[in-house]
Scaffold this motif. Structure first.
Motif, short mmCIF file in Angstrom:
data_model
loop_
_atom_site.label_atom_id
_atom_site.label_comp_id
_atom_site.label_asym_id
_atom_site.label_seq_id
_atom_site.Cartn_x
_atom_site.Cartn_y
_atom_site.Cartn_z
N GLU A 27 16.79 -13.86 23.09
CA GLU A 27 16.49 -14.24 24.19
C GLU A 27 15.14 -14.58 24.94
O GLU A 27 15.06 -15.49 25.82
N GLY B 187 20.96 -3.55 18.39
CA GLY B 187 21.43 -4.42 19.38
C GLY B 187 20.36 -5.02 20.50
O GLY B 187 20.23 -6.23 20.56
N GLU B 188 19.48 -3.85 20.94
CA GLU B 188 18.52 -4.30 21.93
C GLU B 188 17.63 -4.93 21.26
O GLU B 188 16.82 -5.96 22.06
N GLN C 168 24.24 -11.33 14.93
CA GLN C 168 23.77 -10.15 15.24
C GLN C 168 25.16 -9.01 15.24
O GLN C 168 24.95 -8.01 15.03
N PRO D 245 23.82 -14.66 18.45
CA PRO D 245 24.47 -13.43 18.86
C PRO D 245 25.73 -13.16 18.02
O PRO D 245 26.15 -11.89 17.53
N ARG E 193 18.64 -8.56 20.41
CA ARG E 193 18.78 -9.32 21.58
C ARG E 193 17.44 -9.76 22.28
O ARG E 193 17.37 -11.06 22.70
N ASN F 102 19.51 -9.24 32.81
CA ASN F 102 18.24 -8.83 32.17
C ASN F 102 17.56 -7.81 32.88
O ASN F 102 16.99 -7.96 33.95
#
Length: 322
Positions: free
Chosen positions: A145, A137-138, A111, A108, A141, A217
């Motif tokens: 994740e 970002g989405e 990122q 992260p 991520r 989430n």
């Protein structure tokens, strides 16, 4: 494996890439190029980089590159990220306003640094930069994740000032969307294409069967990103395993915008018989002139998301009498 970089590898013609992609000999990657001109979408370069990193530099080979535009591969950092000697002896120019070279993101923190560094390079006004930051970002991520990708996410971007279009590509060689979701949604993920389309439904999370996901989430990321592409009248594509789903441009005569919860309701092309891609490749084109106010755009997508989740909850829990 073999990948051919053609002279027209844009999302409009992604089938050209699929026809050239072969997955035999999965431990090695051989790259060929058009002998006159190379015009590769950042997603295609991200695929080369992601697959190459998973195999190791010694297992990646290139045919002789004769195209005059071959130095584009060097400028995009393809040889650098694969630790291959570049066949081009050029002076690397400042990429500001043109492209974001291939970048590997594994944490992260990386990122955050990437998004912080990329926006000034594109010279965009804040309302348009916010949409790009959100999209990247989405997508990153999701990889960090859910993908369980050893090499993280490989990201690249290209900006065409003349066309006013940002082209983004992100690749990982993790478990793929179907493997990520099928332990939670086994009845919805019989095929790779099933899993891709189910992941695009608002409120579907790969971590819970709860409608709307959880606070951590929400199952909103891919729906939001697809909607941004829909609103700006451009392409969006997901390729994982043997499944490919591509959102097509809205027709010019269709002025009203409808954000559909069911990806099959959008104008699209899809297949579940593509060469088996080990991981996930996502590409999106965003027409910047269509983003007048990102806050308003995001609010419209949130409203569509909320309505879709409420409708699914009602359908799921409404008693049925026979």
């Amino acid at each position: 494996m073999k990948i051919h970089l053609s002279n027209y590898d844009y999302l409009r013609n992604f089938d050209v890439f699929l026809r050239s992609f072969t997955t035999s000999d999965p431990g090695k990657l051989h790259v060929t190029t058009n002998d006159k001109w190379i015009n590769a979408h950042p997603a295609v370069l991200a695929a080369v980089a992601g697959l190459g990193l998973s195999m190791g530099s010694d297992n990646v080979t290139f045919d002789e590159i004769t195209a005059k535009s071959g130095h584009y591969l060097d400028a995009m950092g393809l040889f650098k990220i694969l630790k291959k000697e570049s066949p081009f002896k050029i002076v690397t120019h400042e990429p500001a306003g043109r492209y974001i070279p291939l970048t590997q993101i594994r944490t992260p923190k990386e990122q955050t640094h990437f998004i912080h560094d990329m926006i000034p390079l594109l010279h965009l006004e804040p309302s348009k930069a916010d949409a790009i930051k959100y999209t990247v970002g989405e997508l990153v991520r999701n990889v960090l994740e859910h993908a369980d990708a050893k090499n993280g996410a490989i990201v690249a971007a290209q900006y065409s000032k003349e066309q006013g279009v940002i082209r983004l590509g992100i690749c990982d060689t993790g478990m793929g969307i179907r493997n990520s979701m099928r332990h939670i949604w086994p009845s919805r993920t019989h095929t790779d294409l099933d899993a891709i389309k189910w992941a695009l439904v608002p409120g579907v999370s790969g971590t819970t069967t709860r409608e709307g996901g959880t606070a951590e989430n929400a199952g909103a990321g891919l729906f939001f990103v697809k909607s941004i592409s829909m609103v700006t009248r451009n392409y969006f594509m997901i390729y994982s395993g043997t499944g490919v789903y591509k959102l097509l441009k809205r027709r010019p005569d269709v002025r009203s915008i409808r954000l559909n919860a069911n990806p099959d309701s959008d104008r699209n092309s899809q297949t579940d018989s593509a060469p088996n891609f080990p991981g996930t490749l996502i590409a999106i084109d965003i027409t910047l002139e269509k983003i007048d106010e990102f806050a308003a755009l995001l609010e419209m997508i949130r409203n569509a998301y909320s309505s879709a989740v409420k409708a699914r909850r009602k359908e799921r829990f409404t008693p049925r009498f026979i």
